[in-house]
Design a protein around this motif. Structure first.
Motif, mmCIF file in Angstrom:
data_model
loop_
_atom_site.group_PDB
_atom_site.id
_atom_site.type_symbol
_atom_site.label_atom_id
_atom_site.label_comp_id
_atom_site.label_asym_id
_atom_site.label_seq_id
_atom_site.Cartn_x
_atom_site.Cartn_y
_atom_site.Cartn_z
ATOM 1 N N ARG A 155 0.835 -1.205 0.000
ATOM 2 C CA ARG A 155 0.000 0.000 0.000
ATOM 3 C C ARG A 155 0.867 1.251 0.000
ATOM 4 N N ILE A 156 1.926 1.204 0.789
ATOM 5 C CA ILE A 156 2.751 2.405 0.917
ATOM 6 C C ILE A 156 3.526 2.673 -0.373
ATOM 7 N N SER A 157 3.939 1.612 -1.075
ATOM 8 C CA SER A 157 4.737 1.862 -2.273
ATOM 9 C C SER A 157 3.859 2.398 -3.410
ATOM 10 N N MET A 158 2.610 1.994 -3.445
ATOM 11 C CA MET A 158 1.716 2.554 -4.458
ATOM 12 C C MET A 158 1.277 3.965 -4.059
ATOM 13 N N ALA A 159 0.799 4.098 -2.839
ATOM 14 C CA ALA A 159 0.295 5.409 -2.405
ATOM 15 C C ALA A 159 1.404 6.457 -2.470
ATOM 16 N N GLY A 160 2.591 6.085 -2.022
ATOM 17 C CA GLY A 160 3.702 7.039 -2.004
ATOM 18 C C GLY A 160 3.960 7.616 -3.386
ATOM 19 N N THR A 161 3.973 6.754 -4.387
ATOM 20 C CA THR A 161 4.293 7.222 -5.738
ATOM 21 C C THR A 161 3.118 7.970 -6.367
ATOM 22 N N VAL A 162 1.932 7.428 -6.181
ATOM 23 C CA VAL A 162 0.731 8.118 -6.670
ATOM 24 C C VAL A 162 0.664 9.529 -6.050
ATOM 25 N N ASN A 163 1.025 9.615 -4.771
ATOM 26 C CA ASN A 163 0.951 10.911 -4.090
ATOM 27 C C ASN A 163 1.972 11.907 -4.621
ATOM 28 N N VAL A 166 -4.949 0.119 -4.009
ATOM 29 C CA VAL A 166 -4.663 1.549 -4.161
ATOM 30 C C VAL A 166 -4.848 1.964 -5.619
ATOM 31 N N CYS A 167 -4.373 1.119 -6.521
ATOM 32 C CA CYS A 167 -4.458 1.454 -7.943
ATOM 33 C C CYS A 167 -5.915 1.562 -8.376
ATOM 34 N N GLN A 168 -6.724 0.636 -7.938
ATOM 35 C CA GLN A 168 -8.146 0.681 -8.301
ATOM 36 C C GLN A 168 -8.800 1.944 -7.767
ATOM 37 N N GLU A 169 -8.480 2.238 -6.525
ATOM 38 C CA GLU A 169 -9.079 3.417 -5.907
ATOM 39 C C GLU A 169 -8.743 4.694 -6.670
ATOM 40 N N THR A 170 -7.539 4.745 -7.216
ATOM 41 C CA THR A 170 -7.069 5.971 -7.866
ATOM 42 C C THR A 170 -7.245 5.940 -9.372
ATOM 43 N N GLY A 171 -7.623 4.781 -9.904
ATOM 44 C CA GLY A 171 -7.738 4.665 -11.355
ATOM 45 C C GLY A 171 -6.390 4.608 -12.043
ATOM 46 N N VAL A 172 -5.472 3.924 -11.436
ATOM 47 C CA VAL A 172 -4.113 3.821 -11.975
ATOM 48 C C VAL A 172 -3.849 2.363 -12.354
ATOM 49 N N ALA A 173 -3.036 2.167 -13.380
ATOM 50 C CA ALA A 173 -2.682 0.801 -13.765
ATOM 51 C C ALA A 173 -1.208 0.538 -13.508
ATOM 52 N N ILE A 174 -0.921 -0.691 -13.095
ATOM 53 C CA ILE A 174 0.485 -1.092 -13.029
ATOM 54 C C ILE A 174 0.807 -1.685 -14.390
ATOM 55 N N VAL A 175 1.625 -0.990 -15.172
ATOM 56 C CA VAL A 175 1.770 -1.351 -16.579
ATOM 57 C C VAL A 175 3.057 -2.085 -16.904
ATOM 58 N N LEU A 205 -4.124 3.593 17.244
ATOM 59 C CA LEU A 205 -3.631 4.464 16.190
ATOM 60 C C LEU A 205 -3.154 3.621 15.029
ATOM 61 N N LYS A 206 -3.439 4.086 13.805
ATOM 62 C CA LYS A 206 -2.859 3.372 12.680
ATOM 63 C C LYS A 206 -2.296 4.350 11.663
ATOM 64 N N SER A 207 -1.511 3.770 10.769
ATOM 65 C CA SER A 207 -0.898 4.588 9.728
ATOM 66 C C SER A 207 -1.991 5.242 8.885
ATOM 67 N N ASP A 208 -1.684 6.423 8.372
ATOM 68 C CA ASP A 208 -2.651 7.124 7.530
ATOM 69 C C ASP A 208 -2.415 6.830 6.053
ATOM 70 N N VAL A 209 -1.594 5.832 5.751
ATOM 71 C CA VAL A 209 -1.183 5.624 4.360
ATOM 72 C C VAL A 209 -2.397 5.509 3.427
ATOM 73 N N ALA A 210 -2.442 6.407 2.444
ATOM 74 C CA ALA A 210 -3.582 6.481 1.537
ATOM 75 C C ALA A 210 -3.215 7.313 0.317
ATOM 76 N N PRO A 211 -3.883 7.048 -0.813
ATOM 77 C CA PRO A 211 -3.673 7.893 -1.988
ATOM 78 C C PRO A 211 -4.400 9.215 -1.812
ATOM 79 N N VAL A 212 -3.737 10.315 -2.163
ATOM 80 C CA VAL A 212 -4.324 11.634 -1.928
ATOM 81 C C VAL A 212 -4.936 12.238 -3.192
ATOM 82 N N TRP A 213 -4.898 11.500 -4.296
ATOM 83 C CA TRP A 213 -5.339 12.083 -5.569
ATOM 84 C C TRP A 213 -6.754 12.653 -5.497
ATOM 85 N N GLY A 214 -7.628 11.956 -4.812
ATOM 86 C CA GLY A 214 -9.007 12.433 -4.708
ATOM 87 C C GLY A 214 -9.080 13.841 -4.141
#
Ligand SMILES: [Fe+3]
Ligand SMILES: [Mg+2]
Ligand SMILES: [Zn+2]
Ligand SMILES: [Zn+2]
Lengths: 770, 336
Positions: free
Chosen positions: B74-82, B119-128, B196-205
């Motif tokens: 999750r963090i490696s996708m969200a980090g880059t998308v962000n 994460v990719c689905q949520e953001t509409g991103v593809a791993i190509v 408490l948990k990590s907030d890791v999430a895609p911010v594109w929205g």
């Protein structure tokens, strides 16, 4: 008939020096003139050789009280020139002078002025701004040099005919007294609530309001005080609550020495300091009859007291029977003292009930100075009003560099070295506060202005990479296109002490809260072999873990856990804390467990050899202090507790070798104190014995080094040396071993003189330009 | 000199390494006049026709791989998308390279890949595209994932770190310190992660919502070094200062308590699903409202504004004003 040109250097401007020269010349019947050339007074005289020599001697012998003569140089002029002068004249200041001008510090209102203020019928009767050439504000009213009225905040108050007569009459003691004025022409006081309150006598009304329990903001000479009654708890508590300053001792002002005797012990040297025209706050011991509110200086055996230093303060006390008023700097914690009327009213809304203000601008803020004696030795806790900007003499150091040294971070002064004189600034304060950081920069500009320093050759700062002063140093280095020199904190402490005694080499016990070490750890219990431009760190207290870094400074029980860790199991420590010290942790058991885990896992620990932290931990261990709410609180309360006790308990000392250095095992020390506490020994005796043990340990570390290096003098610097018991014990042990012991006498033991030491190290290191 | 941990900690020491060793030794750092390596922005851009392609890359190592609120996938996708998002570009595609150590559990790998996909689905991103390597387990601890993200924005619409204007409002999209503190706590066994948990999430929205309104001048996702680092970077690259209201910066009670007990500043701790942005003052309220409607933006606040001063100033209710500094690697005690 001979002719001579005499140049006098020192504090010779704005102190009535020229009229004094005039009077001496008149008395001897010598003709000629005198004039200011910046820092030099030039006198040209003609007369017979004997009279001229008498004249030149009299310049020194009969100098005005607040002048200071550094040198008198005579140059004989052409012999056969015919008489040129008719009488003796005071000429206008020459404006195209070069060189720095030494401006005198502010001086407490003199007796002669006070006589006038108290004399019904005198034209200055009850006038709060009365001043003459021997007294009154100087540094705090100066905009620029040369020191003439039109370059001060008195410019707005043109002299009335009466004052002008005095001002222009060389025989009058107000001849060129730049701050002179009277009720007709000078500033006035007024009382404010939300709006100005019309009052016949605002000062009298202020005293009444104070005696009714109100908190007042009173604008004075170099700043503003928050003022409250001291005989009743309520006003003091009210002030504490409004400031959020629940424990920090408040300084007081008392009308006269005999009143101070009624609640404090005053040694003759302390009395002398109280009465000196510098009028510092003097830290005195409460006496057995102490009757002021305990809230003035809670849980301490001493308190700071000063005498009135302006006519305004004297007048305030004529309208009350109060033995003392609290007079504490009016500022928000860590921020600069307020000086502007509008700021005072706005920012102290909710703190002060009334405001006693005046319409003279404070050009340079200057906090009250504070001194403390250890035995008969004085040290500055704060060197500011009454002393600044009088420079330190660096003429022994061969340098022509302009050096700007920025000091540490919290208790900041800066120093400007120019032409062999080192001007240490007024107290600046905590530069982590933005307003104070800005104030520092303005004060530097102003000091450069009044010393006519155009350029800087070296900027000096602390080794600490994060200090705001370090960052500022780099900016200033770029601005002045000059190198930035970093000086280790305790090296600077030692250098400042060496200056007080003109020593090139000694062993320095540098004991304080923290200074960034050359190894990147936090030093503060160091034995330094000082030899001028260089130093060697030759012994120290044992490095201890600080769980949570600076958090341990606020919560000393954390430090205690860190110090016990090498000797006890984690379970034992947790159990001990849980059982006896639970209330010292804001998050209770959870926090104790977290700290234990931090210590186990080596998580966010930093190492320190600080003496301050050891004293804090001892204060926690003896249940004297569990949270520090002001600088030095735990150590000060430890000292006050120890003052009630006796050194009857044996605390063994263990000195071991670590990385080629002797270190005092402070873990073993605190554990031995803890055991005796658990055995039920009296806390006062334990505090006393523990403090003595730390002192003996430091002294012994120093003595070992001194004997090995063949150095005969040991000195003490750092904030820990404000502690009288520690200073005196170290002195005793050192002297018993046959060494000299030196302490600060004309500088701060604490961080207020770090910039002075930094400037000194830079001068020694960088030496002569070109 | 040898590389120390501080060289990767996101502070001034790391900045030094990047400029002295990396930037000084690379000649070609930009394409078609776009944002390049030397800009040290969240990503680079390549202007092409009417659009700008945005590229950003990141390597991810994290201990432990699975933690409360997320995992390395999750963090490696969200980090880059962000990183692509805060350049003001719509994320399109990800290239994913993994180096896995011998003996790694395949079930765990599957969990990680599924996490990435989420994460990719949520953001509409593809791993190509991707790459997979395996190393001896004494040479690599578990795994490293390197992701490169591609995004697109209309030409000239990129938000640079240097774009702040005096008067801009600073918006922070939610509470700070959650990721850093919960991870630290979980790893060292302090026990705060139970609340408490990590907030890791895609911010594109959230970013998209803001961009649709317009007036967004600069953005950053405050990861390593926390908001202290991100805000200082924005200010210094833009040649401005900031005035912030401490009370407006959301900090969860547990984070606050943990930082009080550990001696760690929540403003210097990493976040993985937050954005700080400077927006035109007249758009600020509208943008704030839009961000708050996003599922990750409910606690968004206007925390201050951009000033001409060169410092980031924080006004606290009791302590007055202080300068908020960019953290260096390891704090050294300074309170005497
Ligand atoms: Fe110090
Ligand atoms: Mg950006
Ligand atoms: Zn006088
Ligand atoms: Zn007058």
């Amino acid at each position: 008939m001979k002719k001579a040109r005499i140049l006098v250097q020192g504090i010779v401007q704005g102190v009535g020096f020229r009229p004094n020269v005039y009077r001496i010349a008149k008395a001897l019947g010598i003709n000629g003139y005198v004039r200011n050339l910046g820092n030099v007074v030039e006198i040209v005289v003609e007369g017979n050789e004997k009279d001229i020599m008498t004249f030149s001697n009299d310049l020194k012998l009969k100098k005005p009280p607040i002048s200071k003569i550094d040198s008198v140089k005579i140059e004989w002029l052409d012999e056969d020139s015919s008489p040129e002068f008719n009488g003796f004249q005071i000429l206008e200041s020459s404006s195209n002078f070069s060189g720095s001008s030494v401006i005198p510090p502010d001086v407490a209102t003199c007796d002669r002025c006070m006589e006038e203020v108290m004399l019904a019928g005198d034209r200055r009767y009850l006038y709060p701004f009365t001043a003459c050439t021997d007294c009154g504000p100087r540094f705090t009213v100066i905009n620029a040099i040369p020191y003439d009225r039109d370059r001060t905040s008195m410019e707005e108050f043109p002299l009335c005919p009466d004052c002008l007569d005095e001002y222009q009459d060389p025989e009058d003691r107000r001849y060129h007294a730049e701050a002179t004025c009277c009720p007709v022409c000078g500033p006035e006081v007024f009382l404010y609530r939300e709006d100005r309150i019309e009052s016949e006598n605002p000062i009298k009304e202020a005293a009444q309001l104070l005696d009714e329990g109100n908190v007042l903001a009173i604008k004075g000479i170099g700043g503003t005080h928050l003022v409250a009654s001291t005989t009743d708890d309520l006003p003091v508590i009210k002030l504490r609550e409004r400031l959020g300053r629940m424990n920090q001792p408040f300084a007081c002002m008392s009308p006269d020495v005999s009143t101070i005797y009624s609640f404090a012990e005053v040694a003759d040297y302390e009395e002398k300091a109280l009465l000196s025209r510098n009028r510092p706050i003097v830290v005195l011991k409460k006496n057995v009859d102490y009757y002021l509110s305990p809230q003035v200086a809670p849980d301490l055996h001493n308190l700071g007291v000063m005498l009135p230093y302006s006519a305004l303060h004297h007048l305030l006390f004529t309208y009350t029977d109060a033995p003392a008023y609290i007079m504490t700097s009016a500022n928000m914690p860590g921020e600069p003292m307020l000086t502007q009327n509008q700021d005072i009213i706005n920012k102290l809304d909710g703190v002060a009930d009334y405001y006693l203000l005046h319409n003279r601008e404070i050009v340079n803020r200057c906090d009250d100075s504070v001194v403390r004696f250890r035995g008969g030795d004085m040290a500055f806790i704060r060197r500011s009003r009454g002393y600044v900007p009088e420079p330190y003499d660096f003429s022994n150091i061969n340098t022509d560099l302009n050096v700007l040294a920025l000091g540490p971070e919290i208790d900041v002064t800066f120093s400007l070295l120019k032409e062999g004189k080192c001007y240490v600034s007024q107290h600046i304060g905590d530069t982590t506060k933005y307003e104070t950081f800005l104030y520092l920069q303005r004060a530097i500009d102003h000091m450069m202005g009044i010393t006519r320093a155009q350029n800087i050759d070296v900027v000096v700062c602390d080794l600490h990479p994060q200090f705001f002063t370090t960052k500022l140093a780099h900016e200033l280095g770029e601005k002045f296109n000059c190198p930035v020199l970093k000086v280790q904190h305790h090296h600077a402490h030692a250098a400042a002490l060496s200056l007080d005694w003109e020593l090139d080499e000694f062993i320095c016990i540098a004991a304080d809260g923290v200074g960034y070490g050359a190894d990147g750890s936090a030093w503060g219990g160091e034995i330094i072999h000082y030899h001028g431009a260089e130093y060697d760190r030759v012994a120290s207290l044992m490095p201890q873990e600080m769980p949570g870094g600076d958090l341990t400074t606020r919560y000393p029980a954390r430090m205690m856990m860190g110090m016990l860790h090498p000797l006890y199991s984690t379970e034992e420590i947790v159990d001990l804390m849980k059982t006896h010290y639970l209330d010292y942790f804001p998050h209770r058991l959870k926090e104790i467990e977290i700290i234990a885990t931090q210590l186990e896992k080596n998580f966010n620990l930093t190492k320190t050899t600080s003496t301050g932290r050891v004293l804090d931990a001892l204060a926690a261990c003896l249940k004297i202090c569990g949270e520090r709410t002001y600088e030095g609180e735990c150590a000060m309360k430890l000292e006050s507790t120890a003052y009630q006790g006796e050194d009857t308990l044996e605390i063994p000392l263990k000195i071991t070798r670590k990385e080629g250095m002797n270190v005092l095992n402070t873990s073993q020390l605190i554990s031995s104190v803890l055991k005796k506490k658990m055995d039920g020994m009296p806390l006062e005796d334990l505090a006393c014995s523990a403090q003595k043990a730390v002192s003996r340990g430091l002294a012994e570390l120093a003595i070992k080094v001194a004997s090995k290096k063949g150095v005969d003098t040991i000195g003490g610097s750092g904030g820990v040396f404000y502690n009288e018991a520690i200073s005196m014990t170290i002195k005793e042990v050192v002297e018993d071993a046959g060494y000299n012991f030196i302490q600060h006498k004309n500088s701060c033991a604490g961080d207020g003189s770090v910039s002075l030491g930094q400037a000194m190290v830079a001068a020694l290191k960088c030496g002569k330009q070109s | 000199m040898k590389i120390g941990m501080s060289h990767g900690a996101g502070g001034e020491i790391m900045q030094g390494l990047i400029s002295d060793i990396i930037l000084d030794n690379i000649k070609n750092k930009t394409v078609n006049g776009g944002v390049g390596l030397a800009d040290l922005d969240d990503g680079a851009t390549i202007p092409l026709g009417e659009n700008e392609i945005v590229i950003s890359t990141d390597s991810h190592t994290i201990d432990p791989l699975f933690f409360p609120g997320g995992d390395i996938g999750r963090i490696s996708m969200a980090g880059t998308v962000n990183d692509v998002s805060v350049m003001g570009a719509r994320p399109l595609a990800i290239a994913n390279a993994m180096v896995i150590s011998e003996g790694f559990d395949v079930d765990e790998l599957e969990r990680i890949i599924k996490s990435m996909d989420e994460v990719c689905q949520e953001t509409g991103v593809a791993i190509v595209t991707g790459d997979t390597k395996v190393m001896e387990n004494d040479k690599l601890d578990k795994m490293i994932i390197s992701t490169t993200g591609i995004g697109i924005a209309p030409k000239g619409a990129i938000t640079r770190d240097s774009g702040l204007e005096v008067g801009d409002k600073i918006i922070l999209t939610g509470s700070v310190g959650d990721h850093g503190i919960s991870l630290m706590s979980y790893r060292e066994g302090f026990g705060f992660e139970t609340d408490l948990k990590s907030d890791v999430a895609p911010v594109w929205g959230m970013v998209e919502a803001a961009l649709d309104i317009g007036g967004v001048h600069a953005m950053k996702d405050p990861t390593r070094g926390g908001i202290a680092n991100a805000l200082n970077e924005l200010a210094s690259k833009s040649g401005v200062g900031m005035f912030l209201d401490d009370e407006k910066i959301p900090v969860k009670r547990e984070v606050h308590a943990a930082s009080e007990m550990l001696g760690i500043d929540p403003y210097e701790v990493a976040n993985e699903g937050k954005v700080v942005m400077g927006v035109a003052p007249e758009k600020a309220d509208e943008i704030l409202e839009a961000i708050r409607k996003n599922k990750y933006g409910g606690e968004a606040q206007i925390i201050g504004e951009v000033t001409t001063d060169k410092h980031v100033i924080l006004e606290t209710s009791l302590g007055g004003k202080r300068i908020l500094e960019a953290p260096i690697a390891d704090p050294v005690p300074r309170v005497c």
